[in-house]
Enzyme design. Structure first.
Site, PDB file in Angstrom:
ATOM      1  N   HIS A  55       1.226  -1.430   0.182  1.00 16.64           N
ATOM      2  CA  HIS A  55      -0.532   0.232   0.134  1.00 16.64           C
ATOM      3  C   HIS A  55       0.918   1.315   0.517  1.00 16.64           C
ATOM      4  O   HIS A  55       1.541   2.025   0.844  1.00 16.64           O
ATOM      5  CB  HIS A  55      -0.930  -0.214   1.265  1.00 16.64           C
ATOM      6  CG  HIS A  55      -2.101   1.193   1.176  1.00 16.64           C
ATOM      7  ND1 HIS A  55      -3.180   1.474   1.681  1.00 16.64           N
ATOM      8  CD2 HIS A  55      -2.180   2.258   1.235  1.00 16.64           C
ATOM      9  CE1 HIS A  55      -3.921   1.990   0.952  1.00 16.64           C
ATOM     10  NE2 HIS A  55      -3.369   3.002   1.051  1.00 16.64           N
ATOM     11  N   HIS A  57       1.077   5.472  -2.210  1.00 20.34           N
ATOM     12  CA  HIS A  57       0.364   6.651  -3.437  1.00 20.34           C
ATOM     13  C   HIS A  57       1.684   7.366  -4.093  1.00 20.34           C
ATOM     14  O   HIS A  57       2.330   7.736  -2.978  1.00 20.34           O
ATOM     15  CB  HIS A  57       0.137   7.264  -2.300  1.00 20.34           C
ATOM     16  CG  HIS A  57      -1.643   6.982  -1.565  1.00 20.34           C
ATOM     17  ND1 HIS A  57      -2.746   7.033  -2.297  1.00 20.34           N
ATOM     18  CD2 HIS A  57      -1.540   6.231  -0.602  1.00 20.34           C
ATOM     19  CE1 HIS A  57      -3.832   6.912  -0.961  1.00 20.34           C
ATOM     20  NE2 HIS A  57      -2.825   6.013  -0.015  1.00 20.34           N
ATOM     21  N   GLN A 150      -9.800   9.675  -4.252  1.00 20.45           N
ATOM     22  CA  GLN A 150      -9.394  10.384  -3.050  1.00 20.45           C
ATOM     23  C   GLN A 150     -10.728  11.416  -2.481  1.00 20.45           C
ATOM     24  O   GLN A 150     -11.007  11.966  -1.355  1.00 20.45           O
ATOM     25  CB  GLN A 150      -8.154  11.194  -3.342  1.00 20.45           C
ATOM     26  CG  GLN A 150      -7.905  12.237  -1.858  1.00 20.45           C
ATOM     27  CD  GLN A 150      -7.507  11.071  -0.936  1.00 20.45           C
ATOM     28  OE1 GLN A 150      -6.065  10.832  -0.794  1.00 20.45           O
ATOM     29  NE2 GLN A 150      -7.959  11.212   0.103  1.00 20.45           N
ATOM     30  N   HIS A 208      -9.744   1.739   1.042  1.00 22.29           N
ATOM     31  CA  HIS A 208      -9.274   2.930   2.005  1.00 22.29           C
ATOM     32  C   HIS A 208     -10.743   2.660   2.860  1.00 22.29           C
ATOM     33  O   HIS A 208     -11.561   3.314   2.769  1.00 22.29           O
ATOM     34  CB  HIS A 208      -9.084   4.283   1.470  1.00 22.29           C
ATOM     35  CG  HIS A 208      -7.913   4.573   1.316  1.00 22.29           C
ATOM     36  ND1 HIS A 208      -7.184   2.941   0.093  1.00 22.29           N
ATOM     37  CD2 HIS A 208      -6.142   5.081   1.843  1.00 22.29           C
ATOM     38  CE1 HIS A 208      -6.065   4.094  -0.426  1.00 22.29           C
ATOM     39  NE2 HIS A 208      -6.174   5.292   0.081  1.00 22.29           N
ATOM     40  N   GLU A 211     -10.678   5.340   7.671  1.00 24.63           N
ATOM     41  CA  GLU A 211      -9.491   5.485   8.446  1.00 24.63           C
ATOM     42  C   GLU A 211      -9.551   6.500   8.940  1.00 24.63           C
ATOM     43  O   GLU A 211      -9.573   7.684   8.139  1.00 24.63           O
ATOM     44  CB  GLU A 211      -8.513   6.163   6.936  1.00 24.63           C
ATOM     45  CG  GLU A 211      -7.415   6.907   7.077  1.00 24.63           C
ATOM     46  CD  GLU A 211      -6.029   6.606   6.181  1.00 24.63           C
ATOM     47  OE1 GLU A 211      -6.522   6.706   5.345  1.00 24.63           O
ATOM     48  OE2 GLU A 211      -4.752   6.996   6.222  1.00 24.63           O
ATOM     49  N   ASP A 307       2.250   3.532   3.239  1.00 22.91           N
ATOM     50  CA  ASP A 307       1.282   4.371   2.787  1.00 22.91           C
ATOM     51  C   ASP A 307       2.085   5.685   1.557  1.00 22.91           C
ATOM     52  O   ASP A 307       1.896   5.666   0.995  1.00 22.91           O
ATOM     53  CB  ASP A 307       0.600   4.387   3.713  1.00 22.91           C
ATOM     54  CG  ASP A 307      -0.825   5.278   3.498  1.00 22.91           C
ATOM     55  OD1 ASP A 307      -1.962   5.272   2.169  1.00 22.91           O
ATOM     56  OD2 ASP A 307      -1.493   5.819   4.558  1.00 22.91           O
ATOM     57  N   TRP A 313       0.413  13.608   3.488  1.00 22.56           N
ATOM     58  CA  TRP A 313       0.228  13.286   5.009  1.00 22.56           C
ATOM     59  C   TRP A 313       0.833  12.589   6.001  1.00 22.56           C
ATOM     60  O   TRP A 313       0.582  12.429   7.119  1.00 22.56           O
ATOM     61  CB  TRP A 313      -0.881  11.952   4.439  1.00 22.56           C
ATOM     62  CG  TRP A 313      -1.930  12.520   3.723  1.00 22.56           C
ATOM     63  CD1 TRP A 313      -3.288  12.494   4.212  1.00 22.56           C
ATOM     64  CD2 TRP A 313      -2.295  12.272   2.501  1.00 22.56           C
ATOM     65  NE1 TRP A 313      -4.580  12.721   2.852  1.00 22.56           N
ATOM     66  CE2 TRP A 313      -3.689  12.798   2.095  1.00 22.56           C
ATOM     67  CE3 TRP A 313      -1.249  12.191   0.990  1.00 22.56           C
ATOM     68  CZ2 TRP A 313      -4.134  12.897   0.763  1.00 22.56           C
ATOM     69  CZ3 TRP A 313      -1.861  12.609  -0.558  1.00 22.56           C
ATOM     70  CH2 TRP A 313      -2.894  12.878  -0.348  1.00 22.56           C
TER      71      TRP A 313
HETATM   72  N1  17E Z   1      -5.486   9.232   1.495  1.00 26.47           N
HETATM   73  C1  17E Z   1      -5.903   8.941   1.826  1.00 26.47           C
HETATM   74  O1  17E Z   1      -7.166   8.676   2.108  1.00 26.47           O
HETATM   75  N2  17E Z   1      -5.423   8.495   3.517  1.00 26.47           N
HETATM   76  C2  17E Z   1      -4.322   7.914   3.447  1.00 26.47           C
HETATM   77  N3  17E Z   1      -3.629   7.751   4.963  1.00 26.47           N
HETATM   78  C3  17E Z   1      -3.138   8.712   2.058  1.00 26.47           C
HETATM   79  C4  17E Z   1      -4.043   9.315   1.066  1.00 26.47           C
HETATM   80  C5  17E Z   1      -1.979   8.434   2.137  1.00 26.47           C
HETATM   81 FE   FE2 Z   2      -3.831   4.939   1.840  1.00 25.11          FE
END
Ligand code: 17E
Ligand code: FE2
Length: 410
Positions: A55, A57, A150, A208, A211, A307, A313
């Site tokens: 995982h 980005h 996103q 995702h 989170e 990540d 982030w």
């Molecule tokens: N975008 C998101 O929604 N959550 C993350 N942890 C990252 C990007 C890195």
């Molecule tokens: Fe992520």
């Protein structure tokens, strides 16, 4: 044979010689007598299948501070900063940063990578760039691309269409971000939509999921139910699932039964989520990493990801999977010997399972010759010291070498 590696120590502890020929692992035996073009003395060091970064980005990697730094340290400020930064994306910009990051990863033993590509931006520059990168690097590193909305699948009217377009362009997996959708109903709908698209186009799923520290964020149960009903199980991954750490135990206990039945994969990203979560807490302050130990104890497949490498982030990050495993050992309190070994599996074999790599991954005769040598005598030693990966063999070729640091006392 092309290469003979003398005196290797497998993760199981077994001592063997390993022969590589024509891009494949030709032999693994206590003592090999065959001739080889190149003989390398490993001296009892750990030889392992390569690390799997399940995982990351890559589209946002190496942009930390652009156009500004994340001051609150929250997911939400990160999304805002990225929304500004992504206005200026070009194919060249994304490709250069992605390839630089992949090289950083490969030199530290990563040969399989699943990256998310933000597809909630009308030109689809991130996605197109990462699909190109997947092709450019394929002779030395394997990349999977997840189409990741996103800003929410229903965050803007065109986003669903952008997702469908991304899959048609060749994304390997359908993503989602249900906890960020405007309503709970949109979140549920986004998960159902992801499953429909994955079935229609025969793709993997990596969402995702939850989170956030909100104990009422319960999209994991929706993902699990869809996995059960569709039978897609092992082709489905729930990433992050940090809210699972905030659920009450009565609910978590019920959920665990469903998760074991659903047979899906989990990815925890302990480096980032220990910093991103708990930001609205004072004390006690939550750790915000999903229930890794309990999932592992249930026999659920869990892998670990970085990540981020220097993005809106998370402005840290090295690409080193041993950093990730070390953080998991700490945050998830997996300090038992079998637990540390499990964390090593989470950056190797479990990651391969998450990526559905199948027979192409593993340190076994007849498989592609992808393997790494570490300056360590066991997985435990490798994680404890974040040992140097001294040799990376990819597709039967020696791709990169690193010398361990040398210390001289006067
Ligand atoms: N975008 C998101 O929604 N959550 C993350 N942890 C990252 C990007 C890195
Ligand atoms: Fe992520």
């Amino acid at each position: 044979m092309d290469f003979m590696l003398r005196e290797c120590r497998l993760p199981s502890g077994e001592a063997v010689d390993i022969g590589l020929e024509h891009g494949l692992i030709k032999a693994i035996e206590p003592r090999l007598e065959a001739k080889a073009d190149q003989v390398i003395s490993i001296g009892g060091k750990l030889v392992s299948p390569p690390f799997v970064e399940s995982h990351i980005h890559l589209d946002s990697a190496l942009t930390a501070g652009q156009p500004r730094w994340n001051q609150s340290g929250t997911l939400f400020e990160g999304i805002e900063i990225w929304r500004d930064r992504k206005q200026s994306l070009t194919l060249k910009d994304v490709k250069e940063r992605a390839i630089a990051t992949l090289k950083l990863q490969a030199q530290q033993g990563v040969l399989f990578v699943r990256t998310h590509a933000d597809v909630s931006e009308t030109s689809l520059t991130a996605l197109k760039a990462l699909l190109e990168v997947r092709d450019i690097v394929k002779d030395w590193i394997t990349v999977q691309v997840v189409a990741f909305p996103q800003d929410g699948l229903y965050g803007s009217p065109g986003n669903l269409e952008l997702m469908t377009e991304s899959i048609k362009l060749g994304a390997d997996a359908v993503g989602g971000i249900p906890h960020y959708e405007m309503t709970r109903e949109d979140g549920v709908q986004s998960v159902h939509r992801a499953f429909e698209l994955a079935q229609q186009y025969d793709r993997l799923i990596d969402i995702h999921c939850d989170e956030i520290d909100d104990d009422q964020s319960r999209f994991l149960e929706v993902v699990a139910a869809c996995a059960v009903r569709s039978g897609l199980g092992s082709r489905v991954t729930a990433s992050h699932t940090t809210a699972f750490a905030s659920y009450n135990n009565a609910y978590a206990f019920k959920l665990m039964g469903l998760l074991a039945r659903a047979n899906l994969n989990f990815i925890a990203n302990p480096l980032i989520n220990i910093t991103l979560q708990g930001r609205t807490d004072t004390y006690p302050k939550r750790r915000g990493v999903t229930r890794v130990k309990e999932l592992w104890q249930q026999g659920v497949n869990v892998s670990l990801g970085h990540d981020c490498v220097q993005d809106p982030w998370y402005n840290l990050g090295t690409g080193n999977m041993l950093d990730v495993a070390s953080m998991a050992v700490h945050v998830c309190q997996m300090t038992g010997q079998d637990e540390i070994a499990a964390c090593y599996a989470m950056i190797t074999t479990n990651g391969a399972k998450t990526l559905a790599l199948g027979e192409s991954y593993g340190l076994e005769v007849g498989k592609p010759a992808n393997l790494i040598v570490l300056d360590a005598d066991s997985p435990y030693d490798a994680i404890r010291r974040r040992a140097t990966v001294t040799h990376v063999f990819s597709r039967g070729k020696l791709l990169v070498q690193t010398k361990p640091a040398e210390v001289t006392w006067e």
